[in-house]
Design a protein around this motif. Structure first.
Motif, PDB file in Angstrom:
ATOM      1  N   LEU A  12      34.236  28.776  41.722  1.00 40.71           N
ATOM      2  CA  LEU A  12      34.653  30.021  41.092  1.00 40.71           C
ATOM      3  C   LEU A  12      35.397  30.821  42.153  1.00 40.71           C
ATOM      4  O   LEU A  12      34.837  31.139  43.205  1.00 40.71           O
ATOM      5  CB  LEU A  12      33.454  30.825  40.582  1.00 40.71           C
ATOM      6  N   LEU A  13      36.675  31.106  41.917  1.00 35.98           N
ATOM      7  CA  LEU A  13      37.468  31.898  42.855  1.00 35.98           C
ATOM      8  C   LEU A  13      37.545  33.326  42.349  1.00 35.98           C
ATOM      9  O   LEU A  13      37.913  33.564  41.189  1.00 35.98           O
ATOM     10  CB  LEU A  13      38.872  31.319  42.990  1.00 35.98           C
ATOM     11  N   GLU A  14      37.196  34.259  43.216  1.00 41.38           N
ATOM     12  CA  GLU A  14      37.157  35.673  42.842  1.00 41.38           C
ATOM     13  C   GLU A  14      38.115  36.477  43.710  1.00 41.38           C
ATOM     14  O   GLU A  14      38.194  36.267  44.923  1.00 41.38           O
ATOM     15  CB  GLU A  14      35.731  36.206  42.998  1.00 41.38           C
ATOM     16  N   ALA A  15      38.871  37.375  43.078  1.00 39.25           N
ATOM     17  CA  ALA A  15      39.722  38.336  43.779  1.00 39.25           C
ATOM     18  C   ALA A  15      39.587  39.663  43.062  1.00 39.25           C
ATOM     19  O   ALA A  15      39.739  39.723  41.838  1.00 39.25           O
ATOM     20  CB  ALA A  15      41.176  37.874  43.792  1.00 39.25           C
ATOM     21  N   ALA A  16      39.286  40.719  43.797  1.00 41.58           N
ATOM     22  CA  ALA A  16      39.005  42.008  43.172  1.00 41.58           C
ATOM     23  C   ALA A  16      39.612  43.135  43.987  1.00 41.58           C
ATOM     24  O   ALA A  16      40.070  42.943  45.124  1.00 41.58           O
ATOM     25  CB  ALA A  16      37.486  42.208  43.030  1.00 41.58           C
ATOM     26  N   HIS A  17      39.616  44.317  43.381  1.00 41.55           N
ATOM     27  CA  HIS A  17      40.051  45.530  44.065  1.00 41.55           C
ATOM     28  C   HIS A  17      38.871  46.487  44.097  1.00 41.55           C
ATOM     29  O   HIS A  17      38.391  46.943  43.052  1.00 41.55           O
ATOM     30  CB  HIS A  17      41.229  46.171  43.334  1.00 41.55           C
ATOM     31  N   ARG A  55      40.277  44.782  55.382  1.00 42.67           N
ATOM     32  CA  ARG A  55      41.387  45.029  54.462  1.00 42.67           C
ATOM     33  C   ARG A  55      40.953  45.903  53.292  1.00 42.67           C
ATOM     34  O   ARG A  55      41.691  46.805  52.885  1.00 42.67           O
ATOM     35  CB  ARG A  55      41.949  43.685  53.976  1.00 42.67           C
ATOM     36  N   PHE A  56      39.767  45.642  52.744  1.00 44.55           N
ATOM     37  CA  PHE A  56      39.323  46.426  51.593  1.00 44.55           C
ATOM     38  C   PHE A  56      39.124  47.894  51.960  1.00 44.55           C
ATOM     39  O   PHE A  56      39.441  48.779  51.159  1.00 44.55           O
ATOM     40  CB  PHE A  56      38.027  45.847  51.029  1.00 44.55           C
ATOM     41  N   GLU A  57      38.582  48.187  53.152  1.00 45.05           N
ATOM     42  CA  GLU A  57      38.331  49.583  53.485  1.00 45.05           C
ATOM     43  C   GLU A  57      39.612  50.325  53.845  1.00 45.05           C
ATOM     44  O   GLU A  57      39.611  51.554  53.922  1.00 45.05           O
ATOM     45  CB  GLU A  57      37.304  49.694  54.611  1.00 45.05           C
ATOM     46  N   ARG A  58      40.710  49.598  54.056  1.00 45.46           N
ATOM     47  CA  ARG A  58      42.008  50.234  54.267  1.00 45.46           C
ATOM     48  C   ARG A  58      42.800  50.347  52.956  1.00 45.46           C
ATOM     49  O   ARG A  58      43.788  51.079  52.902  1.00 45.46           O
ATOM     50  CB  ARG A  58      42.825  49.437  55.287  1.00 45.46           C
ATOM     51  N   GLY A  59      42.380  49.615  51.949  1.00 44.03           N
ATOM     52  CA  GLY A  59      43.065  49.659  50.662  1.00 44.03           C
ATOM     53  C   GLY A  59      43.944  48.439  50.453  1.00 44.03           C
ATOM     54  O   GLY A  59      44.844  48.174  51.259  1.00 44.03           O
ATOM     55  N   THR A  60      43.679  47.670  49.385  1.00 38.46           N
ATOM     56  CA  THR A  60      44.473  46.488  49.070  1.00 38.46           C
ATOM     57  C   THR A  60      45.320  46.755  47.836  1.00 38.46           C
ATOM     58  O   THR A  60      45.229  47.814  47.214  1.00 38.46           O
ATOM     59  CB  THR A  60      43.558  45.269  48.824  1.00 38.46           C
ATOM     60  N   ASP A  61      46.144  45.786  47.483  1.00 38.48           N
ATOM     61  CA  ASP A  61      47.058  45.911  46.353  1.00 38.48           C
ATOM     62  C   ASP A  61      46.378  45.378  45.099  1.00 38.48           C
ATOM     63  O   ASP A  61      46.157  44.169  44.967  1.00 38.48           O
ATOM     64  CB  ASP A  61      48.332  45.112  46.644  1.00 38.48           C
ATOM     65  N   PRO A  62      46.033  46.249  44.137  1.00 37.19           N
ATOM     66  CA  PRO A  62      45.343  45.751  42.938  1.00 37.19           C
ATOM     67  C   PRO A  62      46.230  44.903  42.038  1.00 37.19           C
ATOM     68  O   PRO A  62      45.726  44.212  41.141  1.00 37.19           O
ATOM     69  CB  PRO A  62      44.899  47.035  42.234  1.00 37.19           C
ATOM     70  N   ASP A  63      47.551  44.934  42.254  1.00 38.15           N
ATOM     71  CA  ASP A  63      48.447  44.165  41.394  1.00 38.15           C
ATOM     72  C   ASP A  63      48.449  42.668  41.711  1.00 38.15           C
ATOM     73  O   ASP A  63      48.976  41.885  40.910  1.00 38.15           O
ATOM     74  CB  ASP A  63      49.884  44.691  41.531  1.00 38.15           C
ATOM     75  N   VAL A  64      47.881  42.250  42.853  1.00 35.15           N
ATOM     76  CA  VAL A  64      48.053  40.851  43.263  1.00 35.15           C
ATOM     77  C   VAL A  64      46.783  40.029  43.126  1.00 35.15           C
ATOM     78  O   VAL A  64      46.738  38.911  43.639  1.00 35.15           O
ATOM     79  CB  VAL A  64      48.572  40.763  44.717  1.00 35.15           C
ATOM     80  N   THR A  65      45.744  40.539  42.467  1.00 36.22           N
ATOM     81  CA  THR A  65      44.514  39.749  42.373  1.00 36.22           C
ATOM     82  C   THR A  65      44.764  38.419  41.672  1.00 36.22           C
ATOM     83  O   THR A  65      44.365  37.359  42.149  1.00 36.22           O
ATOM     84  CB  THR A  65      43.426  40.543  41.642  1.00 36.22           C
ATOM     85  N   PRO A  95      41.912  39.675  50.057  1.00 35.33           N
ATOM     86  CA  PRO A  95      40.741  38.839  50.358  1.00 35.33           C
ATOM     87  C   PRO A  95      40.192  38.205  49.085  1.00 35.33           C
ATOM     88  O   PRO A  95      40.240  38.797  48.002  1.00 35.33           O
ATOM     89  CB  PRO A  95      39.749  39.822  50.978  1.00 35.33           C
ATOM     90  N   MET A  96      39.667  37.008  49.230  1.00 35.52           N
ATOM     91  CA  MET A  96      39.111  36.275  48.100  1.00 35.52           C
ATOM     92  C   MET A  96      37.774  35.693  48.528  1.00 35.52           C
ATOM     93  O   MET A  96      37.454  35.633  49.713  1.00 35.52           O
ATOM     94  CB  MET A  96      40.046  35.140  47.661  1.00 35.52           C
TER      95      MET A  96
END
Length: 816
Positions: free
Chosen positions: A337-342, A364-374, A268-269
């Motif tokens: 400003l585009l933001e992507a976080a874990h 998606r965030f409460e299930r866990g996202t991939d921190p490598d793809v921000t 998510p962004m």
């Protein structure tokens, strides 16, 4: 998660001949439940893409009308009358030629209208059955499609969408990327990871100052700045089509791109209007008294558990849940400003439930996202905004990265085989783990496994075993029923509970189990203490956050609910556990890869609160129905006491009833239930204040008794049967109204001696003839000897002794 097959096939090389049924089976085999298979509404006939060549504005009508010349691939242009105004010369549109039947059985034919012949129809999204937009016709752009091309493929009318139910531990499947990986594994097909692209090396100073005050809840925060966006640039049709097929509404190019990247990569962004952001961006928790107005227009009070994205003006977004209204991208926004976080999943989940604000990002965030793809997600979004909106990246990327190394899990190669009960070779174990993205290092029979960044659910050896078994196939595990060991039957406590339940049912009570949850308000209404309640961390209801210390709240709520539905005569009971208030020690977290040792088990048991079994009854209305035999009888406190005696008889114990005083019972009509020297419960009429608070009829009665406090039932002995005749005698004893009947009974039975076989109270009388504050208790005596026939004198002697004892102990006077 809705997955269009056309989008999925862009990343997976589906084997030739793969049909809908094959994909359905592949999803199920990978543990993804297929909720539905969606197809576009059927359209038949010549539906084609056309290019608008000329537009003639027709005048003299009540509304604006256009006559258009449209190239549909034929030698002659098609003349079509249309009232929409959201297209121009050169635009590509969808044309339904005569003979087309649109969804809803809407047939298209050439007809004369507004003084012109309309040879077809230019279609809107709603008319095609692929969306709800009916404000204008569907514009496909200006280039890329030849006029006359069949529109079904362009529109995706032949596409199939799988609606998947994704469990909470499989959050990576909330994206095309994750689903493509699973389908490729199931079908053994190659696939292309959309997150494998290398982000560009943006040059220059970071575009914005960013500070993360709580790295434990945000271990990676990435941001880029863009400018030069054309705010009027439309979202390309293919993107709108994919968003619509996935159940996401198209809003604007900037918002649509962030949603598209979320669906594609699972990241998510959020897009901020850069001109509205003041000062550095700070990620922190809320301060006392802070509020934020979210994009849905709601003004929300914040707690110190809410994680925020802020600037110098205060909160500009609820982190991971929803952006703020003050920095919303509008129709005039040109700089972003585009933001992507874990974000930490549990904190996001708490915020969603606290504010009752579910969103696609939060799911998606409460299930866990991939921190490598921000940063990869930012690059993908920047690429799309540059291509379709003319935007460009300004400065370098901001990437605050505080991630800890990924955990390593030790796994024996024979562990999956031992758990599944089928042969699984070490090579199969390694291949299966690498297929799901794990890094595997082998040293003999021991594996060191590092889960991939997109699988936060893989934390223990058992999780890895599940992945291996899933790869092998659950259908490969045979169904073998275990051998049932011989049992010992019901325990004595279980037999007692069943006996008590049967006895109450035989006595006319209906079992009515209630939920074991209670709120302070219910206990306060009963006059029961609320201190020390066992409160749940995540209750089903905020109004009932604690475990019940008594059966009465649930029983009386059942009575009130039935009264509200027209039932007037009620007698209900419940057998269940209650939870004794008091401090308990914190329970340790046992390991899942081995059996807990004795100390851990002892600590776990020590943390479990006392949970005794209670039995309770509640009565109101008629206890004996009215009929031709009489007017019936209203239930009173004596019926509640009799229910306690029924329980005691079924449990095989001797119950003593004496006057008591305890809320929620009426102090003058409350019986204390005693077994031996232990008070095991209370019965009687509820206090008038309690009845009023719970909206119950006056004089509603109840009983509650601690079954676990009763001594074990002695071995039953067959009664001695005497062949000699009994002698029966009656006595009416006048005593003060305050004298408890149980005391009189005890004096009579104790003095009558061994010749007394039975003693029954058969009448209680009060009246003016007895005097103020006096009552008459009438008893039936049965005397019998086991070895001889009693004489009248012997029976009279025992009778007189009993009456004399009652007179001495309680001032009883034999009534003439």
């Amino acid at each position: 998660m809705k997955v269009p097959v056309s989008w999925l096939s862009q990343h997976v090389d589906l084997p030739a001949g793969t049909g809908v049924e094959d994909l359905d089976a592949a999803f199920v085999r990978q543990g993804l439940e297929v909720e539905d298979v969606l197809r576009a509404p059927e359209t038949t006939g010549p539906l084609v893409v056309g290019r608008v060549l000329e537009i003639e504005e027709l005048t003299g009508f009540k509304k604006p009308i256009r006559y258009c010349r449209v190239d549909v691939g034929n030698p002659e242009a098609q003349g079509i009358v249309c009232g929409a105004r959201n297209f121009a010369v050169g635009d590509l549109v969808v044309v339904a030629l005569p003979g087309v039947v649109l969804p809803g059985d809407f047939a298209i034919a050439a007809r004369e209208t507004y003084g012109r012949v309309s040879d077809g129809m230019i279609c809107s999204v709603r008319e095609l059955g692929i969306g709800d937009d009916h404000e204008g016709i569907l514009v496909l752009g200006t280039e890329g499609i030849e006029p006359g091309t069949p529109a079904a493929g362009v529109l995706g009318l032949d596409d199939v969408v799988f609606d998947l139910e994704v469990t909470t531990d499989r959050g990576y499947c909330m994206a095309i990327r994750g689903v493509a990986r699973e389908v490729a594994a199931a079908l053994g097909a190659p696939w292309q990871d959309p997150a494998a692209a290398t982000p560009p090396a943006w040059s220059g100073e970071p575009a914005w100052a960013v500070e993360v005050e709580d790295p434990a809840r945000c271990d990676r925060f990435s941001m880029i700045a863009m400018e030069g966006l054309d705010p009027a640039a439309p979202t390309p049709w293919w993107m709108r089509r994919r968003l619509t097929r996935c159940g996401v509404r198209s809003i604007s190019l900037a918002v649509d791109v962030t949603n598209y990247v979320m669906l594609e990569l699972g990241q998510p962004m959020h897009a901020f209007d850069r001109d509205a952001v003041r000062g550095p961006v700070v990620v922190r928790t809320a301060r006392p008294g802070e509020r934020v107005t979210t994009l849905d227009g709601a003004d929300r009070a914040l707690t110190d558990d809410d994680l925020l994205i802020t600037d110098d003006t205060g909160p500009i977004g609820l982190a991971g849940v929803m952006g703020g209204a003050t920095t919303e991208v509008s129709g005039s926004t040109t700089a972003l400003l585009l933001e992507a976080a874990h974000w930490e999943p549990t904190g996001i989940g708490r915020g969603v439930r606290r504010h009752k604000l579910p969103s696609e990002a939060a799911k998606r965030f409460e299930r866990g996202t991939d921190p490598d793809v921000t940063v990869v997600a930012l690059a993908r979004a920047a690429e799309l905004l540059a291509e379709f909106g003319g935007a460009r990246v300004v400065g370098g990327v901001v990437d605050v990265d505080a991630r800890a190394p990924r955990p390593q899990i030790a796994l024996a190669t024979d562990r999956p085989q031992a758990v599944a009960g089928i042969p699984i070779s070490p090579d199969t174990v390694v291949d299966a783990l690498r297929t799901v993205g794990c890094t595997v290092e082998a040293e003999g029979a021991a594996l060191t496994v590092t889960p991939p960044s997109w699988r936060p659910d893989l934390t223990d050896p058992a999780d890895l075993v599940e992945e291996v078994v899933r790869a092998v196939g659950y259908d490969e595990i045979p169904g073998v029923l275990p051998t049932v060991p011989p049992g010992r039957g019901l325990t004595p406590a279980q037999r007692r509970r069943r006996s008590v339940g049967r006895a109450l049912a035989d006595a006319g009570y209906t079992e009515a189990p209630a939920y074991p949850f209670v709120g302070p308000a219910a206990l306060t209404a009963l006059g029961l203490p609320t201190e020390g309640l066992l409160t749940l961390r995540n209750p089903l209801s905020e109004q009932e956050p604690a475990m019940r210390p008594s059966l009465l709240p649930g029983l009386l709520a059942t009575v009130a609910r039935n009264l509200g539905r027209g039932q007037r005569d009620l007698a209900v009971f419940e057998l269940g556990v209650v939870y004794t208030p008091g401090a308990v020690s914190a329970a340790p977290l046992p390991p899942v890869d081995r059996r807990p040792d004795d100390d851990v088990l002892a600590a776990l048991l020590g943390a479990v609160p006392a949970q005794p079994w209670h039995v309770g009854v509640a009565l109101t209305g008629l206890r004996e129905p009215r009929g031709q035999w009489g007017p019936g009888r209203v239930a009173d406190w004596a019926d509640a006491v009799e229910a306690a005696r029924t329980v005691a008889d079924a449990a095989g114990v001797e119950l003593v009833v004496r006057a008591g005083d305890r809320l929620p019972w009426h102090p003058g009509r409350c019986a204390e239930l005693v077994v031996g020297d232990v008070v095991v419960g209370y019965a009687g009429e509820l206090h008038p204040r309690v009845c009023a608070a719970l909206e119950l009829p006056a004089r509603t009665c109840a009983m509650e008794l601690d079954l676990d406090a009763l001594p074990e039932k002695a071995v039953a002995q067959a009664p001695a049967i005497s062949a000699f005749p009994p002698v029966r005698m009656d006595a009416a004893l006048v005593v003060d109204a305050g004298v408890p009947e149980a005391g009189v009974r005890a004096s009579l039975a104790g003095a009558a001696g061994q010749l007394l076989e039975d003693l029954q109270l058969f009448d209680v009388y009060t009246g003016a003839s007895l005097g103020e504050g006096r009552k008459s208790l009438a008893y039936a005596f049965t005397f019998r000897a086991a070895d001889r026939t009693l004489t009248g004198e012997q029976a009279r002697e025992a009778f007189d002794a009993a009456v004399a004892a009652a007179a001495a102990d309680h001032g009883a006077v034999l009534r003439a």
